[in-house]
Design a protein around this motif. Structure first.
Motif, PDB file in Angstrom:
ATOM      1  N   GLY A 160      -1.349   0.172   6.683  1.00 35.60           N
ATOM      2  CA  GLY A 160      -2.058   0.260   5.411  1.00 35.60           C
ATOM      3  C   GLY A 160      -1.896  -0.978   4.551  1.00 35.60           C
ATOM      4  N   ALA A 196       0.806  -1.208   0.000  1.00 36.46           N
ATOM      5  CA  ALA A 196       0.000   0.000   0.000  1.00 36.46           C
ATOM      6  C   ALA A 196       0.849   1.272   0.000  1.00 36.46           C
ATOM      7  CB  ALA A 196      -0.938   0.005   1.205  1.00 36.46           C
ATOM      8  N   ASN A 253       0.769   4.148  -2.928  1.00 36.34           N
ATOM      9  CA  ASN A 253       0.587   5.585  -2.701  1.00 36.34           C
ATOM     10  C   ASN A 253       1.677   6.399  -3.400  1.00 36.34           C
ATOM     11  OD1 ASN A 253      -1.744   5.500  -1.167  1.00 36.34           O
ATOM     12  ND2 ASN A 253      -0.651   5.213   0.754  1.00 36.34           N
ATOM     13  N   SER A 298      -2.741   6.808  13.234  1.00 38.24           N
ATOM     14  CA  SER A 298      -1.506   6.040  13.167  1.00 38.24           C
ATOM     15  C   SER A 298      -0.893   5.925  14.553  1.00 38.24           C
ATOM     16  CB  SER A 298      -0.517   6.715  12.217  1.00 38.24           C
ATOM     17  OG  SER A 298       0.014   7.894  12.810  1.00 38.24           O
ATOM     18  N   ASP A 341      -5.911   9.679   8.695  1.00 32.40           N
ATOM     19  CA  ASP A 341      -5.468   8.360   9.149  1.00 32.40           C
ATOM     20  C   ASP A 341      -5.038   8.398  10.603  1.00 32.40           C
ATOM     21  OD1 ASP A 341      -5.897   7.217   6.687  1.00 32.40           O
ATOM     22  OD2 ASP A 341      -3.822   7.454   6.023  1.00 32.40           O
TER      23      ASP A 341
END
Length: 694
Positions: A437, A61, A65, A222, A220
């Motif tokens: 992710g 992922a 990105n 995290s 997000d």
């Protein structure tokens, strides 16, 4: 040697449910607003088991990105300009070779790679090597030369010197520009528009791209915000010192098929890391090729199959898998062509040893392997694990151990000591490679001496076990690159080297201590589902929520969504036991953070008690309404039977720092029914789908 990579797969509508990866669908939240969600995901492996369409676990992922942001920054015109320049350099090279007359261009049309016929390919490659250029030798008279956006005019000039055989070159690459033509056939030239979404036509300056990426990042949650207690995922600290080597040019700027004499640092690291992993696991040899845990499972089983076939036991194709095993296990065995025999667990969550014994004896003539996880997926150390391994060996099988729970083994015991023949390691879990992710990941496999000859190799760059076995009968190739995603291996290598034997052992002890501390704090509020014979858990534990469904109508998803209001990512939900949460704190978290998460769950239990007492509506309460995004809390109308303050600030620490959910409760069923594989604005997609379903 191979940077981590992303790959994209497309299919027609009729095959979308068979896709092995993840598909993002457009759903709606509790306020009717568009909300993106993962409509198809690899958890289907745990549900469908041997009927799953793949055993893919780790998605690259992070790298996807990076590729996406490359397209966002350059946009359609920028990407076309880059492609035209690359094609132009290849074209200039082709024109120049014709002028030199020392080689012949073959294989028209071409885009970025020119195929060249010459008198002596090896002599040309050697001359290029002296100019610090690597060329691909196809055969004795054929070479290919590839160009990309990093190639300069000076690079092409240097190539002409190589192909001229030392004679003066009467032209420069720049002077050839008027003669260069597009050799791509008109039938292959794209005329239709592409990358028309505003995202690809807006952020073309560095500061605008930075702002866009920061906006995405801010959505997000995290490890910067809080612990992520996902069971069996080991979301631990990725120290800055471990991450630094990933940026070193001498690691990043090496092609996976570069001559080994140009990658001696990598080769030394491979050898050192392989030996360190052997010491940690009790195995005799390691393959660094598998790219993820699921790929490691597949590779490990294929090694076992190769071993049986080499002994003439082609018929050994039965794989015993406990129902408590990771969902990828049955999918991996099915991919290897094995017949799966499931065995159950006892009331304490351990493998039913007698049932396993009967299964092994009933299939002794065809038994290939057992797939087992230790500590078990239920979060306990199976007391009978050595007996289990012996039963399999006595009946002619091999023991494959899933390394997902190595965080509770390192320094305390090892798969090789316990009795396993092969095991994969999730370097992106136990050994600190970030996997937020979904990736990147690495899943190297370790084996005992008798399996070492069968470890994967590669047709371009010869590889095998580290340390190398006495003989080699490799099963073939598992990954496209010889050593998998080699660029991220320095992270684990640095982690192991800096931690040392004592540090690694202490990490395991603290991970186990943290899990038991949390289980003890929570046991008066929630049932803890499984414990070992001494009343303790391993490095993770399961909280049973099935009772509150009966008393308050609360599902695990309600608790998971409410945790978002408290600023936490939810634990693993409804796996390996439906109606539960599996929590793994890791060794990275402080007691203060463990307490904060426990306090959140205890507070949520009090909110559930309000429902049980009839003080809160069973259908319209703060858990069923969670999460509560700013758009809902700041709206003019508030029709909830609880206050905005109870919704948004259920704990005191949230007044200091609050992570705000982006959307309200997402409609899962709507999202599953409306898979979106097109780059239309979300609002337009929702409008079109609403009209279609009306």
């Amino acid at each position: 040697m191979a940077v981590p990579h992303a790959a994209f797969l497309a299919t027609s509508q009729e095959y979308k449910r068979m896709m092995p990866g993840r598909i993002i669908g457009v759903s709606v939240d509790s306020s009717g607003k568009p909300a993106l969600r993962m409509a198809m995901q690899t958890r289907e492996q745990h549900i469908r088991r041997d009927k799953a369409t793949s055993n893919i676990c780790t998605a690259q992922a992070l790298l996807a990105n990076m590729a996406a942001m490359y397209a966002v920054y350059h946009g359609p015109e920028g990407l076309k300009t880059i492609a035209q320049r690359v094609h132009g350099l290849a074209g200039a090279f082709s024109v120049g070779l014709k002028k030199l007359g020392t080689a012949e261009v073959q294989g028209l049309p071409f885009f970025d790679t020119v195929k060249v016929k010459c008198a002596d390919a090896h002599a040309i490659a050697d001359a290029a090597y002296k100019s610090e250029i690597n060329l691909r030798v196809v055969d004795a008279k054929t070479i290919t030369v590839s160009f990309d956006e990093t190639t300069t005019l000076e690079d092409v000039d240097e190539l002409f010197k190589v192909f001229s055989g030392g004679k003066p070159v009467p032209f420069t690459t720049a002077s050839l520009a008027p003669e260069v033509k597009n050799v791509i056939p008109s039938g292959l030239t794209r005329e239709s528009p592409y990358l028309t979404h505003p995202i690809f036509n807006t952020y073309h300056t560095e500061h605008e791209l930075l702002r866009y990426m920061h906006r995405l990042q801010s959505k997000d949650l995290s490890l910067c915000h809080s612990m992520i207690p996902l069971g069996s995922c080991t979301m631990k600290l990725n120290a800055t010192s471990e991450m630094m080597p990933v940026t070193f040019p001498n690691f990043t700027d090496i092609h996976p098929f570069a001559p080994t004499e140009q990658s001696q640092g990598y080769q030394e690291m491979f050898d050192d890391l392989g030996n360190l992993l052997c010491t940690i696991t009790g195995f005799d040899s390691f393959s660094l090729q598998p790219n993820a845990g699921a790929a490691g499972e597949y590779a490990g089983l294929m090694v076992i199959r190769a071993y049986h076939k080499a002994r003439g036991d082609h018929h050994r194709d039965v794989c015993i898998i406990p129902v408590s095993a990771h969902g990828t296990n049955p999918a991996s065995a099915a991919m290897c062509g094995m017949k799966i025999v499931a065995v159950g667990t006892d009331a304490k969550g351990n493998i039913n040893v007698e049932e396993l014994r009967k299964a092994a004896e009933a299939n002794r003539d065809n038994l290939s392997a057992l797939m087992v996880t230790y500590p078990s997926t239920h979060g306990v150390y199976e007391e009978g694990i050595d007996e289990i391994c012996k039963i399999i060996h006595d009946n002619g099988g091999q023991v494959y151990m899933d390394g997902a729970n190595m965080n509770a083994q390192v320094g305390l015991t090892s798969p090789g000591f316990i009795g396993a023949d092969v095991c994969h390691l999730n370097l992106h879990k136990t050994f600190c490679i970030p996997h937020g992710g979904g990736g990147p990941g690495m899943g190297p496999i370790g084996v005992k001496k008798h399996l070492a000859p069968y470890l994967p190799s590669h047709p371009v760059v010869a590889t095998g076990g580290i340390p190398a076995p006495d003989q080699s009968q490799p099963l073939g190739t598992i990954s496209a690159a010889p050593w998998g995603s080699a660029l991220i291996l320095p992270i684990s290598y640095t982690y192991i080297a800096m931690m040392g034997s004592k540090g690694l052992t202490d990490a395991s002890k603290i991970a186990i201590l943290n899990a038991n501390y949390m289980a003890k704090r929570l046991e008066n509020y929630y049932p803890i589902l499984f414990r070992g014979v001494n009343g303790t858990v391993a490095h993770e534990f399961i909280v049973d929520l099935r009772g509150v469904k009966n008393t308050a109508g609360i599902e695990p998803e309600d608790v998971a969504k409410r945790l978002m209001d408290y600023g936490f990512h939810a634990p693993t939900m409804s796996w390996p036991v439906p109606g539960t949460l599996m929590i793994e704190p890791t060794e990275s978290e402080s007691k203060a953070e463990l307490d904060r998460f426990c306090d959140a769950l205890i507070s949520i239990r009090e909110e559930i008690a309000e429902i049980e007492k009839g003080k809160a509506d069973i259908m319209n309460n703060v858990l069923k309404g969670a999460p509560h995004p700013p758009s809902l809390l700041m709206g003019n109308a508030w029709t909830k039977p609880y206050s905005r303050e109870d919704a948004a600030f259920p704990a005191s620490w949230l007044r200091v720092a609050k992570f705000w959910p982006s959307t309200g409760r997402v409609d899962n069923v709507y999202g599953d029914r409306n898979l979106v594989c097109t780059l239309l604005p979300a609002s337009q997609v929702v409008e079109e789908q609403a009209a279609a379903t009306a």
